[in-house]
Design an enzyme around this catalytic site. Structure first.
Site, PDB file in Angstrom:
ATOM      1  N   ARG A 145      43.460 -13.448  56.798  1.00 35.78           N
ATOM      2  CA  ARG A 145      43.714 -14.779  57.361  1.00 35.78           C
ATOM      3  C   ARG A 145      44.976 -15.054  56.771  1.00 35.78           C
ATOM      4  O   ARG A 145      45.988 -14.690  56.163  1.00 35.78           O
ATOM      5  CB  ARG A 145      42.665 -15.449  56.645  1.00 35.78           C
ATOM      6  CG  ARG A 145      41.229 -15.647  57.210  1.00 35.78           C
ATOM      7  CD  ARG A 145      40.262 -16.233  56.632  1.00 35.78           C
ATOM      8  NE  ARG A 145      39.651 -15.549  55.364  1.00 35.78           N
ATOM      9  CZ  ARG A 145      38.871 -16.144  54.541  1.00 35.78           C
ATOM     10  NH1 ARG A 145      38.178 -17.391  54.789  1.00 35.78           N
ATOM     11  NH2 ARG A 145      38.684 -15.361  53.404  1.00 35.78           N
ATOM     12  N   LYS A 171      42.939 -17.290  50.225  1.00 37.01           N
ATOM     13  CA  LYS A 171      42.002 -17.038  49.113  1.00 37.01           C
ATOM     14  C   LYS A 171      42.831 -17.173  47.759  1.00 37.01           C
ATOM     15  O   LYS A 171      44.329 -17.720  47.688  1.00 37.01           O
ATOM     16  CB  LYS A 171      41.917 -15.563  49.036  1.00 37.01           C
ATOM     17  CG  LYS A 171      41.066 -15.134  50.389  1.00 37.01           C
ATOM     18  CD  LYS A 171      39.508 -15.554  50.276  1.00 37.01           C
ATOM     19  CE  LYS A 171      38.834 -15.112  49.065  1.00 37.01           C
ATOM     20  NZ  LYS A 171      37.386 -15.852  48.983  1.00 37.01           N
ATOM     21  N   TYR A 187      41.667 -21.937  48.644  1.00 33.07           N
ATOM     22  CA  TYR A 187      40.309 -21.602  47.829  1.00 33.07           C
ATOM     23  C   TYR A 187      40.684 -20.975  46.525  1.00 33.07           C
ATOM     24  O   TYR A 187      41.340 -20.229  46.149  1.00 33.07           O
ATOM     25  CB  TYR A 187      39.552 -20.831  48.712  1.00 33.07           C
ATOM     26  CG  TYR A 187      38.832 -21.349  50.177  1.00 33.07           C
ATOM     27  CD1 TYR A 187      38.082 -22.357  49.897  1.00 33.07           C
ATOM     28  CD2 TYR A 187      39.349 -20.790  51.258  1.00 33.07           C
ATOM     29  CE1 TYR A 187      37.417 -22.928  50.999  1.00 33.07           C
ATOM     30  CE2 TYR A 187      38.794 -21.314  52.387  1.00 33.07           C
ATOM     31  CZ  TYR A 187      37.747 -22.410  52.088  1.00 33.07           C
ATOM     32  OH  TYR A 187      37.439 -22.828  53.357  1.00 33.07           O
ATOM     33  N   HIS A 229      37.666 -21.029  43.949  1.00 22.32           N
ATOM     34  CA  HIS A 229      36.426 -20.619  43.234  1.00 22.32           C
ATOM     35  C   HIS A 229      36.406 -20.225  41.837  1.00 22.32           C
ATOM     36  O   HIS A 229      36.269 -19.057  41.307  1.00 22.32           O
ATOM     37  CB  HIS A 229      35.745 -19.167  44.039  1.00 22.32           C
ATOM     38  CG  HIS A 229      35.513 -19.743  45.436  1.00 22.32           C
ATOM     39  ND1 HIS A 229      34.622 -20.530  46.000  1.00 22.32           N
ATOM     40  CD2 HIS A 229      36.371 -19.500  46.559  1.00 22.32           C
ATOM     41  CE1 HIS A 229      34.738 -20.590  47.341  1.00 22.32           C
ATOM     42  NE2 HIS A 229      35.540 -19.911  47.565  1.00 22.32           N
ATOM     43  N   GLU A 275      37.658 -26.034  48.223  1.00 18.45           N
ATOM     44  CA  GLU A 275      35.885 -25.953  48.111  1.00 18.45           C
ATOM     45  C   GLU A 275      35.658 -27.195  47.420  1.00 18.45           C
ATOM     46  O   GLU A 275      34.115 -27.217  47.463  1.00 18.45           O
ATOM     47  CB  GLU A 275      35.475 -24.706  47.546  1.00 18.45           C
ATOM     48  CG  GLU A 275      35.654 -24.432  46.191  1.00 18.45           C
ATOM     49  CD  GLU A 275      36.775 -23.810  45.636  1.00 18.45           C
ATOM     50  OE1 GLU A 275      37.087 -23.318  44.570  1.00 18.45           O
ATOM     51  OE2 GLU A 275      37.935 -23.681  46.690  1.00 18.45           O
ATOM     52  N   ASP A 301      31.161 -15.816  46.062  1.00 15.75           N
ATOM     53  CA  ASP A 301      32.140 -16.430  45.798  1.00 15.75           C
ATOM     54  C   ASP A 301      31.991 -17.143  44.412  1.00 15.75           C
ATOM     55  O   ASP A 301      32.998 -17.415  43.709  1.00 15.75           O
ATOM     56  CB  ASP A 301      32.788 -17.263  46.839  1.00 15.75           C
ATOM     57  CG  ASP A 301      33.791 -16.653  47.818  1.00 15.75           C
ATOM     58  OD1 ASP A 301      34.323 -15.473  47.407  1.00 15.75           O
ATOM     59  OD2 ASP A 301      33.975 -17.022  49.035  1.00 15.75           O
TER      60      ASP A 301
END
Length: 371
Positions: free
Chosen positions: A15, A75, A94, A96, A118, A270
Site C-alpha cells: 500500500r 503502516k 496507522y 497501533h 485509528e 494489530d
C-alpha cells in the site's frame, strides 16, 4: 507545506500513503509533495502518474524524512524510519501503539507529532479512518478462513457453504462492529451457518432485522463465547477497544478443545489480538498451529489486496491530510476535536490516554500542547 510519501517497508506491504489523485488535491492547494521512487509501483501507480499529479520523485526515504514537514504513510514506522523522524515533524499514519512499547518509545524520543489514523473519531461516532481497512479485513477474514479450512492448507477439509445433502460449516464471529459486520456479509453470502456475538444488544437487533433467520445472534459473555467457539469450524476475532490492547476473549483452554483442523482468524492482532494463543504473522508465513487449530494472525491483512485498500484508505484520510497541510498541526487540531483525538504522541509526550496508561507513561492532555 512539504509533504513526503516514503515507500512502505514492512514485510509484504504494497500500500502507499497517497494516491496520485490525493497528491493532486494537495498540489492544487499550493503544497509540495515528495514521493519515493516506486512507492506505488507494486499496485499499478507509476512514478509517471505521480509526476503527472504534480509530485517530485526522489530516490531515497532518507531524503523524504530529512526534507518533509509531514510524512504520510500507511503502516506504523519501522525502527529505521522512527530513527529518521525529527522534532515537530508530523507523522500521519496507522500507529497501533497499545501493544507496541518499542515503537512508542522511539516516537516519544523522536519529538515528532504522531497522528494515528485509528484513533481519529467521526462526527457521528465511530472511527472513520479505521473503518475502510476494517471493512477490507472483515471481508478478507472469511476468504482466508475458507482457504485454510482446505486440507492442502492444513485444515479439516471443509467447504463452508456445504453442498446439497451435506451441512454447511459453522462460522462464529466475535464482535459486531465494522470487521464483524463485513465478515458476516461474506459468511452469509457463501451459505455458511453463522453465529455473531456482541455486547451491544441494539447492534444485534439491527443485524437480526437485516438477516433474519439466516444468522444467530448471541449476547457476548464468557459462556456464550465458549459455546460458539467449541462448535465452530471457523472463528473470526473482530473486537476493538479504541486505541487500547484488545481483550483476550478466547482462552488457551478453549482453543485446546476446538475441533482439530478448525481455523481462527484474529483480525484484532494489530491491537495485540483477542485469542490468548495469537501472535502476529506475515503474508509470507500467515499461519501456525496450536493444539491442532490453525491460527491466521496476519497483522496487515488489507496489504494482501493493496490496490483496493490504498484507494479505500485515501478516501478516508485525504480530508485530514489537507487540513494538516493547510493549517499546520496546531491550528488543525484546535479546529477539529475529532482530528485531535488522533494525536497519540507529541513532542516527547504520550497524548492518548489508553496508550499512556497501558504502557506506563504519564498522560499529557493534547490541549496543553496546542499553544
Amino acid at each position: 507545506m512539504l509533504v513526503g510519501v516514503p515507500k512502505e517497508i514492512k514485510n509484504q506491504e504494497s500500500r502507499v500513503g497517497l494516491t496520485p489523485a490525493s497528491v493532486k488535491e494537495l498540489v492544487l492547494r499550493g503544497h509540495q509533495v515528495l514521493v519515493q521512487k516506486n512507492a506505488g509501483a507494486a499496485i499499478g501507480l507509476s512514478d509517471a502518474m505521480y509526476e503527472g499529479a504534480g509530485a517530485t520523485i526522489v530516490e531515497a526515504a532518507s531524503e523524504i524524512f530529512a526534507r518533509a514537514e509531514m510524512i504520510v504513510k500507511v503502516k506504523e514506522p519501522q525502527p529505521e524510519e522512527c530513527a529518521m523522524l525529527r522534532k515537530d515533524q508530523i507523522l500521519y499514519t496507522y500507529l497501533h501503539l497499545a501493544p507496541d512499547p518499542e515503537q512508542t518509545k522511539a516516537l516519544v524520543e523522536s519529538g515528532a507529532v504522531c497522528i494515528a489514523y485509528e484513533t481519529i473519531t467521526g462526527a457521528n461516532g465511530g472511527l472513520p479512518l479505521l473503518a475502510p481497512m476494517s471493512e477490507v479485513a472483515g471481508r478478507m477474514s472469511i476468504q482466508a478462513g475458507a482457504a485454510h479450512l482446505e486440507k492442502s492448507k492444513g485444515g479439516m477439509g471443509l467447504l463452508l457453504g456445504g453442498v446439497p445433502g451435506v451441512a454447511p460449516g459453522h462460522i462464529a464471529i466475535i464482535g459486531a462492529g465494522v470487521v464483524g459486520t463485513n465478515a458476516l456479509q461474506m459468511a452469509v453470502g457463501i451459505g455458511a451457518r453463522v453465529t455473531i456475538l456482541d455486547k451491544n444488544i441494539d447492534r444485534l437487533r439491527q443485524l437480526d432485522l437485516i438477516y433474519g433467520n439466516r444468522i444467530s445472534t448471541m449476547y457476548s459473555n464468557a459462556h456464550s463465547i465458549e459455546e460458539a467457539v467449541l462448535d465452530a469450524d471457523l472463528v473470526i476475532g473482530g473486537v476493538l477497544v479504541p486505541g487500547a490492547a484488545a481483550p483476550k476473549l478466547v482462552t488457551k483452554e478453549m482453543i485446546a478443545r476446538m475441533k482439530p483442523g478448525a481455523v481462527v482468524v484474529d483480525v484484532a492482532i494489530d491491537q495485540g489480538g483477542c485469542f490468548e494463543t495469537s501472535h502476529a504473522t506475515t503474508h509470507e508465513k500467515p499461519t501456525y498451529v496450536v493444539d491442532g487449530v490453525i491460527h491466521y494472525c496476519v497483522a496487515n491483512m488489507p496489504g494482501a489486496v493493496a490496490r483496493t485498500s490504498t484507494f479505500a484508505l485515501n478516501n478516508a484520510t485525504i480530508g485530514h491530510a489537507l487540513a494538516l497541510a493547510d493549517k499546520g498541526w496546531q491550528k488543525a487540531l484546535k479546529a477539529n476535536p475529532h482530528l485531535k483525538n488522533g494525536l497519540n504522541v507529541c513532542l516527547g509526550h504520550v497524548t492518548y490516554e489508553a496508550v499512556a496508561h497501558g504502557l506506563g507513561y504519564t498522560y499529557v492532555d493534547a490541549d496543553s500542547l496546542l499553544g
